[in-house]
Each structure stands twice: as C-alpha cells, then as structure tokens.
Design a protein around this motif. Structure first.
Motif, PDB file in Angstrom:
ATOM      1  N   LEU A  96       0.836  -1.205   0.000  1.00 23.91           N
ATOM      2  CA  LEU A  96       0.000   0.000   0.000  1.00 23.91           C
ATOM      3  C   LEU A  96       0.868   1.252   0.000  1.00 23.91           C
ATOM      4  CD1 LEU A  96      -2.646  -1.168   2.630  1.00 23.91           C
ATOM      5  CD2 LEU A  96      -2.961  -0.978   0.152  1.00 23.91           C
TER       6      LEU A  96
ATOM      7  N   GLN B 189      -6.728   4.781  -2.860  1.00 26.73           N
ATOM      8  CA  GLN B 189      -5.990   3.649  -3.450  1.00 26.73           C
ATOM      9  C   GLN B 189      -6.928   2.646  -4.112  1.00 26.73           C
ATOM     10  OE1 GLN B 189      -2.408   2.269  -1.323  1.00 26.73           O
ATOM     11  NE2 GLN B 189      -2.908   3.776   0.234  1.00 26.73           N
TER      12      GLN B 189
ATOM     13  N   PRO C  74      -3.147   3.876   5.560  1.00 29.32           N
ATOM     14  CA  PRO C  74      -2.733   2.524   5.964  1.00 29.32           C
ATOM     15  C   PRO C  74      -2.232   2.425   7.405  1.00 29.32           C
ATOM     16  CG  PRO C  74      -2.034   2.929   3.724  1.00 29.32           C
ATOM     17  CD  PRO C  74      -2.636   4.222   4.225  1.00 29.32           C
TER      18      PRO C  74
ATOM     19  N   ARG D  31      -5.341  -3.931   6.832  1.00 26.72           N
ATOM     20  CA  ARG D  31      -4.517  -3.572   5.661  1.00 26.72           C
ATOM     21  C   ARG D  31      -4.560  -4.689   4.623  1.00 26.72           C
ATOM     22  NH1 ARG D  31      -0.662  -0.676   9.280  1.00 26.72           N
ATOM     23  NH2 ARG D  31       0.414  -2.626   9.698  1.00 26.72           N
TER      24      ARG D  31
ATOM     25  N   VAL E  44      -5.744  -4.599   0.653  1.00 26.11           N
ATOM     26  CA  VAL E  44      -4.974  -5.163  -0.466  1.00 26.11           C
ATOM     27  C   VAL E  44      -5.841  -6.134  -1.269  1.00 26.11           C
ATOM     28  CG1 VAL E  44      -2.990  -6.614  -1.061  1.00 26.11           C
ATOM     29  CG2 VAL E  44      -2.748  -4.857   0.697  1.00 26.11           C
TER      30      VAL E  44
END
Ligand SMILES: Nc1ncnc2c1ncn2[C@@H]1O[C@H](COP(=O)(O)OP(=O)(O)O)[C@@H](O)[C@H]1O
Ligand SMILES: [Mg+2]
Length: 357
Positions: free
Chosen positions: A120, A129, A169, A177, A181
C-alpha cells in the motif's frame, strides 16, 4: 458475474466448479543466470486451477513457489528465462509482451503478498488507493467509483467501511490492511487470485479471518484462489487441493482430504510430522525437515529429496517422475510411505470448515 451489476448483498453462493480449468500450467520452467551460473528454480511444474476452487502450493522456503506464480504474473526480473505453457482463459501467458501482460495482470489474475504495508501507499487514503484500482479497470463516473469502493470494502468484510475510506494505511491493523490489499486485487473481478504467504505476517486469529475471507470469495464470486504457504496446517484447513513442491518440482498433489488421509511422499510426511512442533511465530521461515533444502545451482542426482530421505536407496539415483498412482493422487517417489488406509494426519485439522469435497 459483474459485481457492478450485482449488489453485494444479493450475491449468492455459486461454487462454480464446472467448465474446465480457468488456469492450466504445463511443464513450466524458470532458470536464472547469476554470476555465470544457471539456477534451476522451477523444473517442469504442471497444474490446473478450477473456477471457485482453492489450490494450496506448499513447501519449504526456496522450493520455487513464489517463482512459479511470479512467472505466471510476468513479475520475474529480466535474468529469468521462462518456458513451458500457462493458459489463462484461453490466453497463453508464457512469452507475452510486457504490454499484453499488464492488461492481463490485475484484470484476469491478481496477486496479494505477505506484507500488506509494503503493497500500500502510505501517503494515500484507503479510498484513494482502491479508487485508483477501480478506475484502472473500468470507465465509470465518480459516484460509481465511490460506490464501488464501498462495495469492495464490504466484500472483504471491512469493519466500518465508510470510516476506512478516509483513513491511511498506518491507521489500520495488519488484518485490515490485508483486507484493503484484497479489495484492490478484486477491483477487476479477476478469475484467479494468488495469495503468496498472504497471511504469514498476521497473528493466528487474523490469519484465520483472512483465510475464511478467501474461502468465502471463492464461493461467492467463483474466483479461483491459489494460496501459497510453507504452512501445511493452513493448507489442510482451507484448500480444496494441495500441491507440494520441493526443489522446483511438484512431488505430491491431490485433493486435500485424499492427500492427508494417505500421504505418500516422504517429504510431505516430514512436513506433516513437523506441524505440531512448530511453536515458533508463523513468520519464521524455518526448515522444518531435517537436513537442508537443495541448492538450486547444484542439482541432486535422481530424487531431489534423496539426501534427506530415510527411505532412499540406489533406486532413488534415478529421478522418480510425478505419476498418478491412485485416482486423483499423484506423487513422485519410488518408495512411498503409508498405503491405502494408513492415515498420516494425526494432530492435523483437515478441512475444519467442513466444506471440502
Ligand atoms: N531473482 C532471482 N535470481 C536468482 N535466483 C532466484 C531469484 N528469485 C528466486 N531465486 C531462487 O529460486 C529459488 C526458488 O525461490 P522462491 O520461489 O522464492 O522460493 P519459495 O518457495 O520460498 O517461494 C530459490 O533458490 C531462490 O534463491
Ligand atoms: Mg516465496
């Protein structure tokens, strides 16, 4: 099935298993050249992955698990020479140009790694993101992107998704986290999701939650999951099928129940016996079997496990081919352990979720 067209709360378990393999790998070989030496990292690996199924690739550190899947993803350095065949949805991946590969990667096949923190961007919010990943794959309006980001966060069962969108993050736990992802990896609705030691750095409880999530995704979305781990116990608990790698080769392969009710390859047996003794943190990549894994720049004559194997004799100076000895059960060994009706699974929770077929 499009997630955009199908609201997440209306997704039904599909367990899509028909229609043949989504990924077929045949005689995949990877060689590196380093300091003038040739390193044979992957030596003729073949396997198939079915839609909506989870395949576990297991083996000690250095057995060629990551190189195998990185070859499929086109993520190896230029020093790697790849040969053989890997067909994903009818497209040959081996020999694809970088440009073609970039289209396939993330679209049809996605990968998540061990360390979510490094995957990240620490300076971008979670929402930004995931939005970036959504926009890469689809031409959609801003509102649709925002909706899709929340949908993906719900899909990966992120607690309080509306709040997470604005967080960074470092404000999330390791498990959260890794969920981000996975959400990014799922943005394109890939056919195959590869998880390379994706839960290794997490504590046991979080590891179980992420594994449950992967199982759930393969059921709900029909995504094929390839899970890589050095942890045989994890494979036994979650995978539909297990493939054991040693020294760049597949040494045993079978549906999970079949494999653990009748382990045949002495190497797999050694891994099974080592499980209860692993009192170390799961991220220590210890060698669990006596002796050392072979050095890929100095290949062993015959069976690669011969120098460490108590059953080895002169027969083993000739390499045993991976052979389908029993229905659905392949192994590469001249002197296999056990035999039909000899369970080797003491202390191993096989298929604890009770959904193994
Ligand atoms: N870029 C590289 N250059 C040379 N050798 C490599 C490279 N990447 C991996 N290898 C070698 O390939 C073998 C298999 O590595 P890997 O697939 O990462 O093992 P693992 O099963 O732990 O994932 C190892 O011996 C490793 O040292
Ligand atoms: Mg690896």
């Amino acid at each position: 099935m499009s997630l955009l067209r199908t609201p997440v709360d209306q997704l039904q378990p599909t367990a899509v298993t028909d229609g043949g393999p989504v990924l077929s790998v045949d005689d995949l070989r990877v060689t590196f050249t380093r300091h003038g030496r040739r390193i044979h990292a992957v030596k003729g690996v073949s396997f198939e992955v079915q839609r909506g199924r989870m395949l576990a690739i297991i083996g000690e550190s250095g057995s060629g698990k990551s190189v195998t899947v990185r070859a499929l993803m086109g993520l190896l350095p230029p020093s790697a020479q790849v040969s053989g065949s890997a067909v994903l949805d009818g497209r040959q991946l081996v020999g694809m140009s970088d440009k073609q590969m970039r289209q396939v990667r993330g679209m049809k096949i996605s990968m998540i790694f061990q360390d979510p923190a490094r995957s990240l961007n620490p300076t971008m919010s979670v929402g930004a993101q995931i939005s970036e990943a959504v926009r890469t794959h689809q031409q959609v309006s801003r509102q649709q992107v925002a909706d899709r980001v929340l949908e993906l966060l719900r899909l990966v069962r992120m607690p309080a998704p509306e709040k997470r969108v604005h967080q960074f993050p470092h404000q999330l736990s390791g498990g959260m986290r890794q969920r981000v992802v996975i959400a990014i990896a799922l943005a394109s609705e890939p056919d195959v999701l590869i998880a390379d030691e994706a839960t290794t750095a997490l504590d046991v409880t979080t590891q179980a939650q992420i594994m449950d999530l992967l199982v759930d995704l393969r059921e709900r979305l029909g995504t094929a999951v390839v899970m890589i781990s050095h942890d045989l116990g994890l494979a036994a608990s979650y995978a539909d099928e297990v493939m054991v790698m040693y020294a760049g080769q597949v040494v045993e392969r079978a549906p999970t129940q079949t494999l653990f009710s009748n382990v045949r390859m002495p190497y797999t047996q050694a891994l099974v016996e080592a499980i209860p003794q692993i009192a170390h943190p799961s991220h220590t990549l210890l060698s669990v079997v006596g002796g050392h894994p072979p050095d890929p720049s100095h290949p062993v004559q015959g069976c690669p496990f011969r120098p460490r194997c108590a059953r080895a004799d002169d027969d083993c100076l000739a390499a045993p081919p991976l052979t389908m000895h029993e229905p659905d059960h392949a192994y590469a060994c001249w002197h296999p352990v056990g035999g039909p009706g000899t369970p080797a699974t003491a202390g191993l929770a096989v298929g604890h979720r009770g959904d193994m077929s």
